[in-house]
Design a protein around this motif. Structure first.
Motif, PDB file in Angstrom:
ATOM      1  N   GLY A  79       4.117  13.431 125.281  1.00  0.00           N
ATOM      2  CA  GLY A  79       4.890  12.193 125.203  1.00  0.00           C
ATOM      3  C   GLY A  79       4.048  11.003 124.766  1.00  0.00           C
ATOM      4  O   GLY A  79       2.844  11.124 124.500  1.00  0.00           O
ATOM      5  N   SER A  80       4.682   9.849 124.694  1.00  0.00           N
ATOM      6  CA  SER A  80       4.003   8.650 124.178  1.00  0.00           C
ATOM      7  C   SER A  80       2.856   8.205 125.071  1.00  0.00           C
ATOM      8  O   SER A  80       1.857   7.661 124.590  1.00  0.00           O
ATOM      9  CB  SER A  80       5.010   7.513 124.017  1.00  0.00           C
ATOM     10  OG  SER A  80       5.879   7.802 122.946  1.00  0.00           O
ATOM     11  N   ASN A 148       9.810  -1.807 119.650  1.00  0.00           N
ATOM     12  CA  ASN A 148      10.886  -2.178 120.568  1.00  0.00           C
ATOM     13  C   ASN A 148      10.316  -2.118 121.980  1.00  0.00           C
ATOM     14  O   ASN A 148       9.946  -1.052 122.443  1.00  0.00           O
ATOM     15  CB  ASN A 148      12.032  -1.170 120.412  1.00  0.00           C
ATOM     16  CG  ASN A 148      13.301  -1.606 121.103  1.00  0.00           C
ATOM     17  OD1 ASN A 148      13.901  -2.619 120.734  1.00  0.00           O
ATOM     18  ND2 ASN A 148      13.719  -0.869 122.124  1.00  0.00           N
ATOM     19  N   ASP A 171       3.880   1.350 118.569  1.00  0.00           N
ATOM     20  CA  ASP A 171       4.594   2.160 119.557  1.00  0.00           C
ATOM     21  C   ASP A 171       6.088   2.046 119.251  1.00  0.00           C
ATOM     22  O   ASP A 171       6.725   1.048 119.550  1.00  0.00           O
ATOM     23  CB  ASP A 171       4.301   1.637 120.969  1.00  0.00           C
ATOM     24  CG  ASP A 171       5.047   2.428 122.046  1.00  0.00           C
ATOM     25  OD1 ASP A 171       5.894   3.279 121.700  1.00  0.00           O
ATOM     26  OD2 ASP A 171       4.793   2.172 123.240  1.00  0.00           O
ATOM     27  N   SER A 174      10.935   3.793 121.477  1.00  0.00           N
ATOM     28  CA  SER A 174      12.380   3.569 121.591  1.00  0.00           C
ATOM     29  C   SER A 174      12.964   2.927 120.340  1.00  0.00           C
ATOM     30  O   SER A 174      14.163   2.714 120.260  1.00  0.00           O
ATOM     31  CB  SER A 174      12.682   2.710 122.823  1.00  0.00           C
ATOM     32  OG  SER A 174      12.127   1.423 122.659  1.00  0.00           O
TER      33      SER A 174
HETATM   34  C1  LIG Z   1       9.616   5.350 126.983  1.00  0.00           C
HETATM   35  C2  LIG Z   1       8.496   4.604 126.372  1.00  0.00           C
HETATM   36  C3  LIG Z   1       7.153   5.034 126.499  1.00  0.00           C
HETATM   37  C4  LIG Z   1       6.769   6.231 127.335  1.00  0.00           C
HETATM   38  O1  LIG Z   1       7.224   7.419 126.768  1.00  0.00           O
HETATM   39  P1  LIG Z   1       6.864   8.831 127.461  1.00  0.00           P
HETATM   40  O2  LIG Z   1       7.246   9.837 126.433  1.00  0.00           O
HETATM   41  O3  LIG Z   1       7.668   8.909 128.716  1.00  0.00           O
HETATM   42  O4  LIG Z   1       5.404   8.825 127.753  1.00  0.00           O
HETATM   43  C5  LIG Z   1       6.181   4.317 125.844  1.00  0.00           C
HETATM   44  N1  LIG Z   1       6.477   3.222 125.108  1.00  0.00           N
HETATM   45  C6  LIG Z   1       7.735   2.778 124.976  1.00  0.00           C
HETATM   46  C7  LIG Z   1       8.003   1.575 124.141  1.00  0.00           C
HETATM   47  C8  LIG Z   1       8.788   3.454 125.607  1.00  0.00           C
HETATM   48  O5  LIG Z   1      10.042   3.014 125.465  1.00  0.00           O
END
Ligand SMILES: *Cc1c(COP(=O)(O)O)cnc(C)c1O
Length: 372
Positions: A79-80, A148, A171, A174
């Protein structure tokens, strides 16, 4: 005050999921997974069926973002949040600049601040509900900000800043798939599948420029990093339509189905226009409302895919959200820690604009019955 208000079924949205992440997954995707998942899930990720799936997702992402020459789609597990650690080891050489205007941009900046092998980052901060702008400086090698900011519902432009030796790392967790973008305006546009792509969590994706690919490969020569955080290894695996270790196959299947759905209807332009249509209706309703107003003052900073609404102090947003939940309308709560009397509504491509209309009706229905 404990109230039990029943919203008439005729007023309710077809689907009551309005979360900002994880977001609504369309029923059609889940039906597809149940019907066809068995031919891929539970089989080796080193064999053709899974590699074909990874390859198809990469090709569809390339099409969705009109991939510029030399750019590549890279993916991996975690994930992010894991991508932040990956950027720490594999993209920031000495020092980064971070625009911090909400919980997610802050978390990335904090992670970088704690890295013992990096210089303290240059932080440009702005209060929740507004946004910061990058300031070109000589001594950073990465500029980082969110497309976002999911915690506050503020969007920021993806536009180049700095010089050839400085990377723009966005990033888009979303924002990707919901907001228009020209990815040639940045070097890394990374995201996860559980937001606009209406899939499940567990993976990260990154659209990477030639300069970003080069940076990651160069740093791998000079800095030790755990294998799971080595972007050069993720790049090599992605080129072979694989991942370093076993990926979440169901997530990939749901993602692939969503990409097919988006591309079949007109791609990113179609998806972002659909989101903008929902947002225009919701913000206009909030501006005309006597009990709720857009949280973000500047209309041009308001996110079309995550709408934050400030509720009048005579009412309790948490109570409104509780009543909605009792009626099957869920996840309109603010981001924990933002600490406002707020509602936060996910308006991602999977959300039918007619459901957004219905939601507004339901909110008015509830508030008329709660108001003193
Ligand atoms: C949801 C989100 C994250 C975290 O994402 P994960 O996949 O849960 O680690 C990071 N940055 C932004 C802007 C997010 O909306």
């Amino acid at each position: 005050m404990e109230t039990s208000i029943e919203i008439p079924h005729a007023l309710r949205p077809f689907d009551g999921r309005f979360g900002s992440g994880p977001t609504r997954i369309r029923g059609e995707q889940l039906t597809f997974l149940a019907a066809h998942g068995g031919s891929v899930m539970g089989t080796s990720h080193r064999q053709a069926p899974v590699k074909d799936l990874v390859g198809r997702v990469r090709r569809r992402l390339a099409e969705l973002f009109a991939l510029p020459a030399g750019y590549e789609i890279v993916l991996g597990n975690g994930g992010s949040t894991t991508f932040w650690d990956m950027a720490m080891f594999s993209l920031v050489r000495d020092r980064s600049q971070h625009l911090v205007f909400g919980a997610f941009s802050e978390k990335f900046a904090q992670a970088i601040t704690q890295a013992p092998f990096l210089q303290p980052p240059d932080l440009v901060t702005a209060p929740a509900g507004s946004r910061a702008a990058p300031r070109p400086v000589d001594d950073v090698d990465v500029y980082a900000w969110p497309h976002n900011e999911t915690s506050t519902g503020v969007m920021a432009p993806v536009e180049r800043v700095g010089t050839q030796n400085q990377l723009v790392v966005v990033d888009a967790t979303s924002g990707a798939g919901a907001l228009p973008v020209d990815v040639s305006e940045c070097d890394v546009y990374y995201f996860a599948p559980q937001k606009a792509f209406g899939s499940d969590g567990g993976l990260w994706f990154a659209v990477m420029s030639p300069r970003a690919l080069e940076r990651a490969q160069g740093l791998a020569q000079s800095r030790w990093a755990p294998a799971t955080l080595r972007l050069d290894l993720a790049i090599a695996n992605s080129r072979a339509d694989q991942t370093l270790n076993t990926p979440a196959i169901a997530t990939l299947i749901l993602m692939d189905r969503q990409l097919e759905w988006m591309l079949g209807r007109g791609g990113l332009r179609w998806a972002s226009e659909r989101v903008a249509q929902s947002a225009a209706a919701l913000y206009a309703w909030a501006e005309a409302s006597s009990w709720v107003a857009p949280f973000v003052d500047d209309p041009s900073h308001r996110s079309p895919c995550v709408a934050t609404l400030e509720v009048d102090t005579r009412l309790e947003a948490a109570q409104i959200s509780r009543v909605l939940r009792e009626n099957g309308i869920v996840d309109v709560d603010p981001y924990r820690g933002v600490g406002r009397n707020q509602l936060r509504i996910g308006l991602f491509p999977s959300v039918e604009p007619s459901d957004v209309q219905a939601l507004m009706g339901c909110l008015d229905h509830v508030v008329e019955r709660l108001a003193p």
